[in-house]
Design a protein around this motif. Structure first.
Motif, short mmCIF file in Angstrom:
data_model
loop_
_atom_site.label_atom_id
_atom_site.label_comp_id
_atom_site.label_asym_id
_atom_site.label_seq_id
_atom_site.Cartn_x
_atom_site.Cartn_y
_atom_site.Cartn_z
N THR A 186 4.01 7.36 5.96
CA THR A 186 3.27 8.01 4.88
C THR A 186 1.87 8.31 5.39
O THR A 186 1.53 7.97 6.54
CB THR A 186 3.17 7.11 3.64
OG1 THR A 186 2.22 6.06 3.89
CG2 THR A 186 4.51 6.49 3.26
N ASP A 187 1.03 8.89 4.54
CA ASP A 187 -0.33 9.24 4.97
C ASP A 187 -1.21 8.01 5.19
O ASP A 187 -2.22 8.10 5.89
CB ASP A 187 -0.99 10.15 3.92
CG ASP A 187 -0.43 11.56 3.94
OD1 ASP A 187 0.19 11.93 4.96
OD2 ASP A 187 -0.60 12.28 2.95
N VAL A 188 -0.86 6.87 4.59
CA VAL A 188 -1.71 5.68 4.76
C VAL A 188 -1.19 4.72 5.83
O VAL A 188 -1.92 3.87 6.32
CB VAL A 188 -1.87 4.91 3.42
CG1 VAL A 188 -2.54 5.78 2.39
CG2 VAL A 188 -0.53 4.37 2.92
N GLY A 189 0.05 4.85 6.18
CA GLY A 189 0.66 3.96 7.16
C GLY A 189 2.17 3.97 7.07
O GLY A 189 2.74 4.76 6.30
N SER A 190 2.78 3.11 7.86
CA SER A 190 4.24 3.10 7.96
C SER A 190 4.82 1.71 7.76
O SER A 190 4.21 0.71 8.14
CB SER A 190 4.68 3.62 9.34
OG SER A 190 4.17 4.89 9.60
N ALA A 191 6.01 1.70 7.17
CA ALA A 191 6.83 0.49 7.20
C ALA A 191 7.63 0.54 8.49
O ALA A 191 8.29 1.54 8.78
CB ALA A 191 7.76 0.43 6.01
N MET A 192 7.55 -0.51 9.29
CA MET A 192 8.27 -0.58 10.56
C MET A 192 9.41 -1.57 10.39
O MET A 192 9.17 -2.76 10.15
CB MET A 192 7.32 -1.00 11.69
CG MET A 192 7.87 -0.69 13.05
SD MET A 192 6.64 -0.86 14.37
CE MET A 192 6.80 -2.61 14.75
N VAL A 193 10.63 -1.07 10.48
CA VAL A 193 11.82 -1.86 10.15
C VAL A 193 12.64 -2.11 11.40
O VAL A 193 12.92 -1.19 12.17
CB VAL A 193 12.67 -1.13 9.08
CG1 VAL A 193 13.89 -1.98 8.70
CG2 VAL A 193 11.83 -0.79 7.86
N HIS A 194 13.04 -3.36 11.58
CA HIS A 194 13.97 -3.73 12.66
C HIS A 194 15.19 -4.38 12.02
O HIS A 194 15.06 -5.23 11.13
CB HIS A 194 13.30 -4.71 13.62
CG HIS A 194 14.03 -4.86 14.93
ND1 HIS A 194 15.20 -5.56 15.05
CD2 HIS A 194 13.75 -4.38 16.17
CE1 HIS A 194 15.62 -5.52 16.32
NE2 HIS A 194 14.75 -4.81 17.01
N LEU A 195 16.37 -3.97 12.45
CA LEU A 195 17.61 -4.46 11.83
C LEU A 195 18.03 -5.84 12.33
O LEU A 195 18.93 -6.45 11.76
CB LEU A 195 18.74 -3.46 12.06
CG LEU A 195 18.50 -2.06 11.50
CD1 LEU A 195 19.69 -1.15 11.82
CD2 LEU A 195 18.25 -2.10 10.00
N GLY A 196 17.39 -6.33 13.40
CA GLY A 196 17.72 -7.66 13.89
C GLY A 196 19.17 -7.78 14.33
O GLY A 196 19.74 -6.87 14.93
N LEU A 241 0.82 -1.21 0.00
CA LEU A 241 0.00 0.00 0.00
C LEU A 241 0.85 1.26 0.00
O LEU A 241 0.37 2.36 -0.31
CB LEU A 241 -0.92 0.01 1.23
CG LEU A 241 -2.00 -1.07 1.31
CD1 LEU A 241 -2.70 -1.01 2.66
CD2 LEU A 241 -3.00 -0.90 0.17
N LEU A 242 2.13 1.12 0.33
CA LEU A 242 3.03 2.26 0.38
C LEU A 242 3.44 2.73 -1.01
O LEU A 242 3.92 3.85 -1.17
CB LEU A 242 4.27 1.93 1.20
CG LEU A 242 4.04 1.64 2.69
CD1 LEU A 242 5.34 1.20 3.34
CD2 LEU A 242 3.47 2.85 3.40
#
Length: 269
Positions: free
Chosen positions: A63-73, A43-44
């Motif tokens: 973004t206006d619709v949502g976020s990508a949530m990233v973890h580097l592990g 959707l991004l």
């Protein structure tokens, strides 16, 4: 494993290249990292990036619709490259931008994550976690109250994300050393003046690490590919049996909560 300073340095490195640009395409070369990669991330595509934020060790590309949530592990890293740059082994995610650049995620061990967070909601992984250590919410009174009556070792206590986020093993060791507090002490036994010293040192150690670009330990490097420089400033972490920089006594090593712990029994009480 990247700790809070490394994640913050990554955020600082990628932000100028992302904010204000449109995500033209998302490419996933695997369907799963630590968890399944959610389809909602698609959707991004077509959305403009409005901000890049950090909460604990998670990066949120908003973004206006949502976020990508990233973890580097354990071994993840982010690079901003020309979109024509061919992907290498372990390059699992590409976020292509209208600028002709691509945000590329590399993770040899696949312990990181790309998750979806809908606009206006808080991801379940971010619910019930403690304050950020570099904010005013992390203060002497808060920690003194939280520690009241607690018998757990102080090192484990400050590494508990429900108490305060992002004080990982490296910086917990360093902060306790510079504060002169034994990692074996019960959290509830620290005086208010000791908490004042420890809170101050945690903030100082983390800020110094961020300023110097994160540690060079293991797999971390900055968004531009340059390594961090804080590793050379570490006073005690990883230096078992070496002389204490303060008194010359041998630095001791012990497992606390399954994590390697380094301390000077002479300087830390």
């Amino acid at each position: 494993m990247p700790e809070l300073p490394e994640v913050e340095v990554s955020r600082m490195g990628i932000t100028p290249h992302l904010v204000g640009h449109v995500i033209t395409k998302l490419t996933f070369r695997t369907s799963k990292l630590r968890w399944d990669i959610p389809n909602e991330l698609k959707l991004l595509q077509g959305q403009t990036i409005t901000g890049v934020y950090r909460r604990a060790k998670y990066l949120l590309i908003e973004t206006d619709v949502g976020s990508a949530m990233v973890h580097l592990g354990m071994s993840g890293s982010l690079r901003v490259l020309d979109s024509t740059h061919p992907p290498a082994k372990h390059d699992h995610v590409d976020m292509q931008l209208d600028s002709g650049k691509v945000l590329r995620y590399n993770d040899p061990r696949r312990f990181g994550a790309w998750l979806w967070c809908e606009q206006g909601t808080e991801h379940e992984l971010l619910v019930n976690i403690g304050p950020e250590p570099l904010t005013d919410a992390f203060n002497v009174q808060y920690m003194h109250d939280k520690a009241n009556g607690k018998r757990v070792a102080i090192k484990q206590f400050i590494m508990d994300n429900k108490i305060v986020v992002g004080v990982g093993n490296i910086y917990a060791n360093e902060s306790l050393f510079t504060a002169g507090i034994s990692p074996l002490r019960a959290a509830g036994k620290l005086s208010e003046s000791e908490w004042e010293k420890l809170v101050s040192e945690i903030k100082q150690v983390l800020n110094t690490a961020i300023e110097q670009g994160g540690t060079t330990l293991k797999d971390f490097a900055q968004a531009d590919g340059k390594p961090g420089y804080f590793a050379q400033e570490l006073k005690i972490y990883g230096k078992a049996k070496q002389p204490c920089p303060n008194c010359g006594e041998k630095i001791q090593e012990q497992k606390i909560g399954q994590r390697n712990t380094f301390f000077c029994s002479s300087c830390q009480s």
